[in-house]
Write a protein that holds these residues in place. Sequence first.
Motif, PDB file in Angstrom:
ATOM      1  N   ARG A 202       0.806  -1.227   0.000  1.00 49.86           N
ATOM      2  CA  ARG A 202       0.000   0.000   0.000  1.00 49.86           C
ATOM      3  C   ARG A 202       0.836   1.273   0.000  1.00 49.86           C
ATOM      4  O   ARG A 202       0.343   2.333  -0.378  1.00 49.86           O
ATOM      5  CB  ARG A 202      -0.928   0.021   1.218  1.00 49.86           C
ATOM      6  CG  ARG A 202      -1.859  -1.165   1.304  1.00 49.86           C
ATOM      7  CD  ARG A 202      -2.947  -0.957   2.350  1.00 49.86           C
ATOM      8  NE  ARG A 202      -2.453  -0.417   3.595  1.00 49.86           N
ATOM      9  CZ  ARG A 202      -1.984  -1.153   4.600  1.00 49.86           C
ATOM     10  NH1 ARG A 202      -1.886  -2.471   4.458  1.00 49.86           N
ATOM     11  NH2 ARG A 202      -1.573  -0.605   5.730  1.00 49.86           N
ATOM     12  N   SER A 210      -2.446   3.318  -1.906  1.00 49.96           N
ATOM     13  CA  SER A 210      -3.552   2.433  -2.284  1.00 49.96           C
ATOM     14  C   SER A 210      -4.096   1.746  -1.043  1.00 49.96           C
ATOM     15  O   SER A 210      -3.322   1.320  -0.181  1.00 49.96           O
ATOM     16  CB  SER A 210      -3.090   1.385  -3.299  1.00 49.96           C
ATOM     17  OG  SER A 210      -4.087   0.412  -3.512  1.00 49.96           O
ATOM     18  N   GLU A 211      -5.414   1.629  -0.970  1.00 49.07           N
ATOM     19  CA  GLU A 211      -6.032   0.911   0.137  1.00 49.07           C
ATOM     20  C   GLU A 211      -6.249  -0.557  -0.194  1.00 49.07           C
ATOM     21  O   GLU A 211      -6.625  -1.344   0.681  1.00 49.07           O
ATOM     22  CB  GLU A 211      -7.372   1.554   0.497  1.00 49.07           C
ATOM     23  CG  GLU A 211      -7.253   2.968   1.042  1.00 49.07           C
ATOM     24  CD  GLU A 211      -8.612   3.553   1.394  1.00 49.07           C
ATOM     25  OE1 GLU A 211      -9.583   3.253   0.670  1.00 49.07           O
ATOM     26  OE2 GLU A 211      -8.692   4.281   2.394  1.00 49.07           O
ATOM     27  N   GLN A 223      -0.444   1.781 -10.727  1.00 48.24           N
ATOM     28  CA  GLN A 223      -1.248   2.985 -10.472  1.00 48.24           C
ATOM     29  C   GLN A 223      -0.642   4.138 -11.255  1.00 48.24           C
ATOM     30  O   GLN A 223       0.500   4.510 -11.021  1.00 48.24           O
ATOM     31  CB  GLN A 223      -1.265   3.301  -8.977  1.00 48.24           C
ATOM     32  CG  GLN A 223      -2.150   4.464  -8.583  1.00 48.24           C
ATOM     33  CD  GLN A 223      -2.044   4.770  -7.095  1.00 48.24           C
ATOM     34  OE1 GLN A 223      -1.174   5.525  -6.675  1.00 48.24           O
ATOM     35  NE2 GLN A 223      -2.922   4.174  -6.293  1.00 48.24           N
ATOM     36  N   ASP A 236      -2.724  14.926  -6.602  1.00 47.11           N
ATOM     37  CA  ASP A 236      -2.825  13.519  -6.222  1.00 47.11           C
ATOM     38  C   ASP A 236      -2.018  13.231  -4.960  1.00 47.11           C
ATOM     39  O   ASP A 236      -2.515  12.568  -4.028  1.00 47.11           O
ATOM     40  CB  ASP A 236      -2.340  12.638  -7.378  1.00 47.11           C
ATOM     41  CG  ASP A 236      -2.390  11.171  -7.019  1.00 47.11           C
ATOM     42  OD1 ASP A 236      -3.499  10.629  -6.894  1.00 47.11           O
ATOM     43  OD2 ASP A 236      -1.308  10.559  -6.841  1.00 47.11           O
ATOM     44  N   LYS A 240      -3.613  12.101  -1.336  1.00 44.38           N
ATOM     45  CA  LYS A 240      -3.257  10.818  -0.721  1.00 44.38           C
ATOM     46  C   LYS A 240      -2.527  11.023   0.603  1.00 44.38           C
ATOM     47  O   LYS A 240      -2.726  10.258   1.553  1.00 44.38           O
ATOM     48  CB  LYS A 240      -2.414   9.995  -1.697  1.00 44.38           C
ATOM     49  CG  LYS A 240      -3.252   9.411  -2.846  1.00 44.38           C
ATOM     50  CD  LYS A 240      -2.434   8.542  -3.750  1.00 44.38           C
ATOM     51  CE  LYS A 240      -3.329   7.713  -4.685  1.00 44.38           C
ATOM     52  NZ  LYS A 240      -4.174   8.511  -5.571  1.00 44.38           N
ATOM     53  N   ARG A 247      -9.243  11.015  -2.966  1.00 46.58           N
ATOM     54  CA  ARG A 247      -7.808  10.787  -3.182  1.00 46.58           C
ATOM     55  C   ARG A 247      -7.500   9.880  -4.368  1.00 46.58           C
ATOM     56  O   ARG A 247      -6.348   9.809  -4.794  1.00 46.58           O
ATOM     57  CB  ARG A 247      -7.150  10.221  -1.920  1.00 46.58           C
ATOM     58  CG  ARG A 247      -7.746   8.939  -1.379  1.00 46.58           C
ATOM     59  CD  ARG A 247      -7.092   8.600  -0.047  1.00 46.58           C
ATOM     60  NE  ARG A 247      -7.685   7.453   0.629  1.00 46.58           N
ATOM     61  CZ  ARG A 247      -8.726   7.536   1.445  1.00 46.58           C
ATOM     62  NH1 ARG A 247      -9.305   8.709   1.650  1.00 46.58           N
ATOM     63  NH2 ARG A 247      -9.198   6.460   2.038  1.00 46.58           N
ATOM     64  N   ASP A 248      -8.511   9.187  -4.914  1.00 48.56           N
ATOM     65  CA  ASP A 248      -8.276   8.337  -6.081  1.00 48.56           C
ATOM     66  C   ASP A 248      -8.765   8.972  -7.377  1.00 48.56           C
ATOM     67  O   ASP A 248      -8.780   8.309  -8.429  1.00 48.56           O
ATOM     68  CB  ASP A 248      -8.968   6.984  -5.886  1.00 48.56           C
ATOM     69  CG  ASP A 248      -8.400   6.211  -4.689  1.00 48.56           C
ATOM     70  OD1 ASP A 248      -7.177   6.301  -4.472  1.00 48.56           O
ATOM     71  OD2 ASP A 248      -9.177   5.543  -3.992  1.00 48.56           O
ATOM     72  N   THR A 251      -6.027   9.109 -10.418  1.00 52.51           N
ATOM     73  CA  THR A 251      -5.258   7.930 -10.813  1.00 52.51           C
ATOM     74  C   THR A 251      -6.157   6.865 -11.436  1.00 52.51           C
ATOM     75  O   THR A 251      -7.364   6.814 -11.188  1.00 52.51           O
ATOM     76  CB  THR A 251      -4.527   7.311  -9.608  1.00 52.51           C
ATOM     77  OG1 THR A 251      -5.468   7.033  -8.565  1.00 52.51           O
ATOM     78  CG2 THR A 251      -3.464   8.253  -9.083  1.00 52.51           C
ATOM     79  N   GLN A 252      -5.522   6.002 -12.222  1.00 54.70           N
ATOM     80  CA  GLN A 252      -6.166   4.822 -12.770  1.00 54.70           C
ATOM     81  C   GLN A 252      -5.333   3.616 -12.373  1.00 54.70           C
ATOM     82  O   GLN A 252      -4.103   3.663 -12.440  1.00 54.70           O
ATOM     83  CB  GLN A 252      -6.276   4.914 -14.293  1.00 54.70           C
ATOM     84  CG  GLN A 252      -7.115   3.816 -14.935  1.00 54.70           C
ATOM     85  CD  GLN A 252      -7.364   4.070 -16.417  1.00 54.70           C
ATOM     86  OE1 GLN A 252      -7.051   5.146 -16.931  1.00 54.70           O
ATOM     87  NE2 GLN A 252      -7.917   3.083 -17.097  1.00 54.70           N
ATOM     88  N   GLU A 253      -6.002   2.544 -11.930  1.00 55.50           N
ATOM     89  CA  GLU A 253      -5.301   1.375 -11.413  1.00 55.50           C
ATOM     90  C   GLU A 253      -5.554   0.150 -12.289  1.00 55.50           C
ATOM     91  O   GLU A 253      -6.662  -0.054 -12.797  1.00 55.50           O
ATOM     92  CB  GLU A 253      -5.723   1.090  -9.971  1.00 55.50           C
ATOM     93  CG  GLU A 253      -5.333   2.196  -9.004  1.00 55.50           C
ATOM     94  CD  GLU A 253      -5.736   1.940  -7.569  1.00 55.50           C
ATOM     95  OE1 GLU A 253      -5.222   2.633  -6.674  1.00 55.50           O
ATOM     96  OE2 GLU A 253      -6.577   1.035  -7.342  1.00 55.50           O
TER      97      GLU A 253
END
Length: 297
Positions: A202, A210-211, A223, A236, A240, A247-248, A251-253
């Motif tokens: 994370r 990331s959670e 990410q 970003d 975060k 907070r997301d 971004t794209q994961e």
Amino acid sequence: MDDTPLPREAVLVVNARSRRGEAMFKRARDALEAAGVRLIAAHGLRDPSHMAPTVRRSVQAGAPMVIVGGGDGSLSGTVDELVGSDCVFAVLPLGTANSFARTLGLPLDLEAAVAAIANGRRRRVDLGVINGDYFVNSASIGLSPLIGATVPHGLKRYLGRLGYLIWAVRCFFNLRPFRLVIDDGNVEHRLWSTEVRILNGRFHGGVELSETAEVDSGRIMIQAVTGRSLMRLCADWYAKFFKLRDRDAHTQEFVASAFRIDTRPRLRISIDGEVLTRTPADVRIAAAAIEVAVAAD
């Protein structure tokens, strides 16, 4: 998690050149022995290039556990030597960000970390692999390699995370957006990006990015901060760092067991803080690759 107790004998290898390593080596050695961990050998190494050979010799000699003290770069630089062995990997977080220790839920205080090793349990975790190089926590394309390739060692050693922040601001103005291609074997994704994080856990840079990225999921996460705006990258990190609800949003994961990553232009990749390779890169997960020491709870 394995309930088998951790070994009571170990080899200690500390990066004595890291920010706190020189001051902490003797303290760690004494604390481990006081906690009942018998040290077969203890090495305080001022040259980080000697760490991997020292760990390799210890594993080959049959050490049941190797305790590595240093930052995330020291951990990534030595973990390759334990893959395929029965040796337990234990961590003393003596670096700047200590992202892998945070991912494992280990305490960052030296005495508490020693207690976790003396009284803890085993946990089998994944490792990331980039172009054949194992890493424990994360890799990055964009700002982090610029920082890692140019930051003066003294700034990092004496100012820690503040030093990174100061140098990051300087490097930010040299950053340029790039074209990113991510191929997961089924779909090829093309997008503009200003930063890419490759996450086995994370945390990156001591910040929870990331959670959902887990160190024992059998999958690796990419990410990407999307778009061409550098201010979007700033937003970003801000979101975060302070764990804002959106907070997301920037971004794209992508999650899979393996990826092929390319950029235009070709860019450097930092692996747990060390600039070690470039794009294009083959990225994969090495599932359940090693056993680590974690706190009993």
